[in-house]
Design an enzyme around this catalytic site. Structure first.
Site, short mmCIF file in Angstrom:
data_model
loop_
_atom_site.label_atom_id
_atom_site.label_comp_id
_atom_site.label_asym_id
_atom_site.label_seq_id
_atom_site.Cartn_x
_atom_site.Cartn_y
_atom_site.Cartn_z
CG ASN A 9 31.49 27.19 2.98
OD1 ASN A 9 30.35 27.25 3.45
ND2 ASN A 9 32.58 27.19 3.73
CD1 TRP A 10 26.65 29.70 -1.31
CD2 TRP A 10 24.52 29.81 -0.64
NE1 TRP A 10 25.87 29.62 -2.43
CE2 TRP A 10 24.55 29.68 -2.05
CE3 TRP A 10 23.27 29.89 -0.01
CZ2 TRP A 10 23.38 29.64 -2.83
CZ3 TRP A 10 22.11 29.85 -0.77
CH2 TRP A 10 22.18 29.73 -2.17
CE LYS A 11 33.56 30.57 4.43
NZ LYS A 11 34.82 31.17 4.88
CG HIS A 95 35.24 25.55 6.86
ND1 HIS A 95 35.60 26.66 7.57
CD2 HIS A 95 35.32 25.88 5.56
CE1 HIS A 95 35.88 27.64 6.72
NE2 HIS A 95 35.72 27.19 5.49
CD GLU A 97 34.80 30.17 8.37
OE1 GLU A 97 33.63 29.81 8.10
OE2 GLU A 97 35.48 30.88 7.60
CD GLU A 166 38.61 25.88 2.56
OE1 GLU A 166 38.08 26.46 1.61
OE2 GLU A 166 38.11 25.86 3.69
N GLY A 172 39.07 34.08 3.47
CA GLY A 172 38.37 35.33 3.70
C GLY A 172 39.30 36.52 3.89
CB SER A 208 41.32 34.53 -0.99
OG SER A 208 41.08 34.99 0.34
N GLY A 229 34.42 30.33 -0.82
CA GLY A 229 33.56 30.98 0.17
C GLY A 229 32.90 32.22 -0.41
N GLY A 230 33.45 33.37 -0.08
CA GLY A 230 32.86 34.66 -0.46
C GLY A 230 32.42 34.75 -1.91
P1 PGA Z 1 36.91 32.28 1.00
O1 PGA Z 1 36.48 31.04 1.92
O2 PGA Z 1 36.81 31.81 -0.44
O3 PGA Z 1 35.93 33.35 1.34
O4 PGA Z 1 38.31 32.63 1.38
C1 PGA Z 1 36.82 29.73 1.59
C2 PGA Z 1 36.26 28.78 2.62
O5 PGA Z 1 36.26 29.13 3.81
O6 PGA Z 1 35.78 27.67 2.30
#
Ligand code: PGA
Length: 244
Positions: A9-11, A95, A97, A166, A172, A208, A229-230
């Site tokens: 997930n590049w966000k 998600h 967010e 998640e 993050g 993470s 994500g990251g």
């Molecule tokens: P993260 O994000 O791996 O940066 O913690 C995961 C996500 O939000 O899908």
């Protein structure tokens, strides 16, 4: 058979030049011989770029959200069918967010999962508790409510969905749920899915995930892969996770 799946997930990150490098690395290193499926969920403007870079290889691509509607006066929204026209196969929905920053409710998330399927995409429906909810002992109640909303919206089609657990406090933050903490929630999700006739749905862990912790998570019986994500922005790290 449950799919083994790693989804990036590049966000809201990337740019044409950086994407080109990352996609080229993934395309050249990830082949059809790998045992897992690998997916990158890119910002919608880059779907065409992902399609051009990946369509001849084994890496699949997806979007990070879809509208609950198929078309119409919904300024700024992207319909699942539009993403599908770019060869996109997956859509993240719900998600944390989106839930937190855009006020998406369980009902909206269920509707988006249904819209994704109707548009030809596999929904990756996210669930997870906040730190406050975990500390109050409400984790099970929260994730059960969130997954039940998706089950209710999809009915028999739930078996075509992917679920991602998640924990919000792990996203993050560098703070991962321990494999045992994650497994406990995955087992709960699995039992609710099984009761709905969807016991073979893949349940991913996210929050993470890194090259250094992926193998321990993947060793758990109900963890079928990861939503990353990251670490998905770094080709080496993402490939290390995918091969863990
Ligand atoms: P993260 O994000 O791996 O940066 O913690 C995961 C996500 O939000 O899908």
């Amino acid at each position: 058979m449950r799919d083994k799946l790693v989804v990036g997930n590049w966000k809201m990150n990337g740019g044409l030049a950086a994407n080109a490098k990352l996609l080229a690395r993934l395309a050249s290193e990830w082949t059809h011989r790998e045992r897992r499926k690998l997916v990158v969920c890119v910002p919608a403007p880059y779907l065409g770029q992902a399609q051009a870079a990946l369509s001849s290889g084994a890496v699949m691509w997806g979007v990070q959200d879809v509208s609950e509607h198929a078309s119409g006066a919904y300024t700024g929204e992207v319909a699942a069918g539009m993403a599908a026209e770019f060869g996109c196969r997956y859509a993240i929905v719900g998600h944390s967010e989106r839930r937190r920053l855009h006020g998406e409710t369980d009902r909206v998330v269920g509707a988006k999962a249904a819209a994704a399927l109707a548009g030809g995409l596999v929904p990756v429906a996210c669930v997870g508790e906040t730190l406050d909810e975990r500390e109050r002992g409400a984790t099970e109640e929260v994730v059960a409510r969130q997954v039940d909303a998706v089950i209710e919206a999809l009915g028999a089609a739930m078996c075509r969905c992917v679920v991602a657990y998640e924990p919000v406090w792990a996203i993050g933050t560098g703070r991962t749920a321990s494999p045992e903490q994650a497994q406990a929630v995955h087992a709960l999700l699995r039992s609710r899915l099984a009761a709905a006739g969807a016991g073979d749905v893949s349940v991913l862990y996210g929050g993470s995930v890194k090259g250094s912790n992926a193998a321990a998570l993947f060793a758990m019986p109900d963890i079928d892969g990861a939503l990353v994500g990251g670490a998905s922005l770094d080709a080496d790290e993402f490939l290390t996770i995918a091969r863990a």
